[in-house]
Enzyme design. Structure first.
Site, PDB file in Angstrom:
ATOM      1  N   ASP A 244       0.841  -1.149   0.045  1.00 23.00           N
ATOM      2  CA  ASP A 244      -0.125  -0.051   0.112  1.00 23.00           C
ATOM      3  C   ASP A 244       1.023   1.169   0.115  1.00 23.00           C
ATOM      4  O   ASP A 244       2.222   1.303   0.616  1.00 23.00           O
ATOM      5  CB  ASP A 244      -0.854   0.106   1.257  1.00 23.00           C
ATOM      6  CG  ASP A 244      -2.127   1.047   1.097  1.00 23.00           C
ATOM      7  OD1 ASP A 244      -2.323   1.496  -0.035  1.00 23.00           O
ATOM      8  OD2 ASP A 244      -2.629   1.303   2.282  1.00 23.00           O
TER       9      ASP A 244
ATOM     10  N   HIS B 137       2.879   3.180  -8.906  1.00 19.85           N
ATOM     11  CA  HIS B 137       2.823   1.545  -9.115  1.00 19.85           C
ATOM     12  C   HIS B 137       3.987   1.380  -9.923  1.00 19.85           C
ATOM     13  O   HIS B 137       4.722   0.300  -9.793  1.00 19.85           O
ATOM     14  CB  HIS B 137       1.515   1.575  -9.917  1.00 19.85           C
ATOM     15  CG  HIS B 137       0.188   1.897  -9.342  1.00 19.85           C
ATOM     16  ND1 HIS B 137       0.264   1.489  -7.985  1.00 19.85           N
ATOM     17  CD2 HIS B 137      -0.766   2.651  -9.950  1.00 19.85           C
ATOM     18  CE1 HIS B 137      -1.200   1.983  -7.770  1.00 19.85           C
ATOM     19  NE2 HIS B 137      -1.816   2.507  -8.682  1.00 19.85           N
TER      20      HIS B 137
ATOM     21  N   LEU C 135      10.801 -20.714  -4.495  1.00 22.04           N
ATOM     22  CA  LEU C 135       9.634 -19.812  -3.998  1.00 22.04           C
ATOM     23  C   LEU C 135       8.583 -19.762  -4.830  1.00 22.04           C
ATOM     24  O   LEU C 135       8.727 -19.666  -6.111  1.00 22.04           O
ATOM     25  CB  LEU C 135      10.513 -18.508  -3.766  1.00 22.04           C
ATOM     26  CG  LEU C 135       9.556 -17.356  -3.186  1.00 22.04           C
ATOM     27  CD1 LEU C 135      10.492 -16.386  -2.296  1.00 22.04           C
ATOM     28  CD2 LEU C 135       8.531 -16.594  -4.154  1.00 22.04           C
TER      29      LEU C 135
HETATM   30  C1  FPP Z   1      -1.884   0.117  -3.762  1.00 24.35           C
HETATM   31  O1  FPP Z   1      -1.426   1.326  -3.301  1.00 24.35           O
HETATM   32  C2  FPP Z   1      -1.049  -0.527  -4.493  1.00 24.35           C
HETATM   33  C3  FPP Z   1      -1.989  -1.106  -5.616  1.00 24.35           C
HETATM   34  C4  FPP Z   1      -3.370  -1.101  -5.667  1.00 24.35           C
HETATM   35  C5  FPP Z   1      -1.243  -1.619  -6.719  1.00 24.35           C
HETATM   36  C6  FPP Z   1      -0.051  -2.474  -6.571  1.00 24.35           C
HETATM   37  C7  FPP Z   1       0.615  -2.861  -7.659  1.00 24.35           C
HETATM   38  C8  FPP Z   1       1.899  -2.812  -7.820  1.00 24.35           C
HETATM   39  C9  FPP Z   1       3.009  -2.530  -6.878  1.00 24.35           C
HETATM   40  C10 FPP Z   1       2.476  -3.124  -9.128  1.00 24.35           C
HETATM   41  C11 FPP Z   1       2.621  -4.600  -9.111  1.00 24.35           C
HETATM   42  C12 FPP Z   1       3.468  -5.774  -9.961  1.00 24.35           C
HETATM   43  C13 FPP Z   1       3.525  -6.791  -9.919  1.00 24.35           C
HETATM   44  C14 FPP Z   1       4.295  -7.383 -11.051  1.00 24.35           C
HETATM   45  C15 FPP Z   1       3.077  -7.471  -8.602  1.00 24.35           C
HETATM   46  P1  FPP Z   1      -2.356   2.452  -3.528  1.00 24.35           P
HETATM   47  O2  FPP Z   1      -2.715   2.940  -4.861  1.00 24.35           O
HETATM   48  O3  FPP Z   1      -3.647   2.167  -2.827  1.00 24.35           O
HETATM   49  O4  FPP Z   1      -1.736   3.782  -2.692  1.00 24.35           O
HETATM   50  P2  FPP Z   1      -2.429   4.804  -1.876  1.00 24.35           P
HETATM   51  O5  FPP Z   1      -2.899   4.180  -0.605  1.00 24.35           O
HETATM   52  O6  FPP Z   1      -1.362   5.886  -1.433  1.00 24.35           O
HETATM   53  O7  FPP Z   1      -3.587   5.723  -2.610  1.00 24.35           O
END
Ligand code: FPP
Length: 250
Positions: free
Chosen positions: A25, A42, A136
């Site tokens: 997050d 992201h 893994l």
């Molecule tokens: C939450 O942060 C994150 C997500 C909804 C997406 C997570 C995805 C990635 C890190 C890319 C993943 C790639 C792979 C290959 C697994 P948020 O957008 O909710 O952040 P905020 O709470 O600050 O708004």
């Protein structure tokens, strides 16, 4: 390598959590603080995924489940949803050689039918190529929610009852375990959530009944191997009693 070698040396190699699940997050806030669009966060979050994957392989974690896209995330602006799907497809395609070098097997949980075809195809290909790796298992939770998975498991049980294969009195926790998308994996020993939020957000609701939970204020794109090691060291300092007394487990 860890920037802080003393951290790795504090880890007890005989008590590595077998399964670590992570709620990644804080990507949006990280990007906003830097004056960028959410997708920039992201994109940088992928770097943190690489870090925990490498660290997991190094210390001997067997299962790593990452909450990459929840059922609720479909309600985000379409531009962000599309960008996230594209990022997933690109990242998985690019990372296949690394998965092969490190013995990483890719798996997915969640409602894959909802994913764009390109994404489904890329995942299917990566899962097939990595199927025999056994260092893994990386489990991506995509279009996933704990309540959705529990509902699906209940439906499977209901069908068995309707067909007379099972009577309601015979239903045990095992039937639920087997009906979930996570049926073939052990329950998480440790659940990590970044960004300072202290919520479960519909993640692995059934499976985390006895997981240790670790919250950190670090935003996901800033999460490093050392942060991952800190979570493991914290986990190793806890006493897991599974409802028993300290004396009983001594
Ligand atoms: C939450 O942060 C994150 C997500 C909804 C997406 C997570 C995805 C990635 C890190 C890319 C993943 C790639 C792979 C290959 C697994 P948020 O957008 O909710 O952040 P905020 O709470 O600050 O708004």
């Amino acid at each position: 390598m860890s920037k802080n070698p003393s951290l790795v040396s504090q880890i007890n190699k005989n008590r590595i959590p077998e399964h670590i699940a992570i709620i990644m997050d804080g990507n949006g806030r990280w990007a906003k603080r830097k004056g960028h669009l959410r997708i920039f966060g992201h994109q940088h979050g992928v770097g943190a995924v690489r870090q925990v994957l490498e660290a997991g392989v190094e210390v001997g974690v067997k299962y790593l489940t990452l909450y990459a896209f929840s059922t609720e995330n479909w309600n985000r602006p379409i531009i962000e949803v599309n960008a996230l799907m594209e990022l997933l497809v690109d990242t998985i395609e690019k990372e296949i050689p690394t998965f092969m070098e490190n013995g990483v097997r890719l798996k997915v949980i969640g409602n894959q039918e909802q994913l764009p075809e390109k994404c489904r195809n890329q995942l299917a290909e990566a899962m097939e190529i990595t199927a025999n790796n056994d260092t893994l298992t990386l489990i991506l939770a995509l279009s996933y929610s704990g309540r959705w998975d529990i509902m699906e498991a209940v439906k499977k049980i209901a069908v068995q009852v309707k067909e007379g294969i099972l009577s309601p009195e015979e239903i045990t926790e095992k039937h639920m375990d087997l009906g979930l998308d996570t049926a073939e994996y052990p329950n998480p020993d440790l659940l990590i959530r970044t960004s300072g939020e202290m919520r479960i957000s519909n993640f692995l609701l059934w499976e985390i009944a006895y997981s240790e939970i670790y919250f950190t204020p670090v935003l996901w794109p800033d999460f490093t191997k050392d942060d991952f090691y800190r979570a493991i060291i914290d986990f190793q300092g806890r006493e897991r009693r599974f409802g028993k007394t300290s004396e009983q487990i001594a």
